[in-house]
Design an enzyme around this catalytic site. Structure first.
Site, PDB file in Angstrom:
ATOM      1  N   ARG A  40       0.851  -1.184   0.000  1.00 37.07           N
ATOM      2  CA  ARG A  40       0.000   0.000   0.000  1.00 37.07           C
ATOM      3  C   ARG A  40       0.891   1.239   0.000  1.00 37.07           C
ATOM      4  NH1 ARG A  40      -3.090  -3.141  -1.233  1.00 37.07           N
ATOM      5  NH2 ARG A  40      -5.140  -3.662  -0.403  1.00 37.07           N
ATOM      6  N   GLU A  85      -4.208   6.507  -6.475  1.00 38.90           N
ATOM      7  CA  GLU A  85      -4.132   5.644  -7.645  1.00 38.90           C
ATOM      8  C   GLU A  85      -3.568   6.396  -8.847  1.00 38.90           C
ATOM      9  OE1 GLU A  85      -5.053   2.173  -8.198  1.00 38.90           O
ATOM     10  OE2 GLU A  85      -4.574   2.406  -6.082  1.00 38.90           O
ATOM     11  N   HIS A 126       0.380   0.260 -10.239  1.00 38.36           N
ATOM     12  CA  HIS A 126      -0.487  -0.598  -9.433  1.00 38.36           C
ATOM     13  C   HIS A 126      -1.001  -1.775 -10.252  1.00 38.36           C
ATOM     14  CE1 HIS A 126      -3.745  -0.817  -6.059  1.00 38.36           C
ATOM     15  NE2 HIS A 126      -2.922  -1.863  -6.061  1.00 38.36           N
TER      16      HIS A 126
END
Length: 319
Positions: free
Chosen positions: A235, A264, A284
């Site tokens: 994370r 994001e 990601h």
């Protein structure tokens, strides 16, 4: 009951129809949206009368949950739940189940993709080959024999440890809870500060919680060897990107492979890691393989079916 899939699960529509068929056969209404909508007003329109929501990794705004008076259950097609308003869910008595373990293999494999990209300087080698250059200045390093530090020995951390062992690494780890499976692999648990000092590669596998946000900052990074690498596929919130960029720029550590960020992607143009040297960034994608998406979709629907049967699994507290 009305069950609403609010976003794509990255599998074919035919697979969604197959997974939803038992729910429809049992008399439940199932509605699927797969266009990636992020507008709260539209999400409220779609979800307002749902008793069950199915979501993936995009943020689910609290205002959407607040506008769903019938909502009783959320199936999250993801490992973490920090993108959900968990406090509101607890207040409302809304149960939340995740899909723990669906991406253990895919994430662990990307860890080593990033490690080898850094150790063997693959991006620079690619540029050299395409521009007519040679291997001059591009001699790399081997992974075998290095000390591999794993911060967080849950399912993904354990799989990463197993792969690191297969590559001939010495294993050290840190976790609030010691796992016998990790120790069986030969992993030695250490205090976090000592792990950062000893490891040649530090790989992060922590959830984003109140206790872990910003945990990996300037003080711990300063303990790393100048030849060490830092990998984050967990994370973004657990790592201070500014502190990492400063260390990379100053040459205090050798490199970093980062797949997750504070928000994001797309990243803002001024994100500190975009200008940091010896850094491999991916948007990601660690969890995203064809295989993991198929497993994830099945788990997300299974969570709904089990809850309907009164046997909920993978319940998340959001702590």
């Amino acid at each position: 009951m009305k069950i609403v899939l609010l976003e794509s699960l990255a599998v074919a529509d035919a697979e969604i129809a197959r997974l939803a068929a038992p729910l429809r056969a049992a008399g439940h209404e199932f509605v699927a949206y797969t266009d990636g909508c992020t507008d709260p007003a539209e999400l409220i329109r779609r979800a307002a009368d749902a008793e069950v929501l199915m979501v993936a990794s995009p943020r689910l705004p609290a205002e959407v949950v607040a506008a769903c008076p019938k909502l009783r259950f959320i199936s999250v097609a993801f490992t973490g739940v920090d993108h959900l308003p968990m406090e509101l869910c607890r207040e409302r008595g809304i149960l939340v189940s995740n899909c723990a373990g669906y991406s253990s293999e895919s994430v662990a494999e990307l860890v080593f993709g990033l490690v080898f990209a850094l150790l063997r300087r693959i991006p620079a080698c690619d540029r050299a080959a395409r521009s007519g250059a040679t291997k001059a200045g591009l001699v790399g390093f081997e992974l075998a024999g290095r000390t591999f530090g794993i911060v967080g020995t849950g399912a993904i951390g354990l799989r990463t440890a197993a792969l690191a062992k297969a590559f001939g690494c010495r294993l050290v780890g840190y976790s609030r809870t010691r796992r016998p499976e990790a120790e069986a692999l030969g992993l030695t648990y250490l205090p976090l500060e000592e792990l950062f000092a000893q490891a040649d590669i530090v790989s992060l596998h922590l959830p984003a919680t109140a206790a872990t946000r910003g945990l990996i900052g300037a003080e711990l990074i300063a303990r790393m060897k100048p030849t060490a690498l830092l990998i984050n596929t967990a994370r973004g919130a657990v790592l201070d990107s500014g502190a990492l960029a400063a260390a990379l720029t100053a040459g205090r550590i050798a490199g970093a492979g980062i797949d997750v960020f504070e928000s994001e992607p797309p990243l803002p143009a001024d994100h500190p890691l975009l200008a940091a040297p010896n850094t491999v960034l991916t948007p990601h994608v660690a969890f995203a393989t064809a295989e993991s998406m198929t497993v994830r979709a099945g788990m997300a629907f299974d969570n709904v079916s089990l809850w309907l049967e009164g046997k909920p699994r993978n319940l998340m507290s959001g702590s």
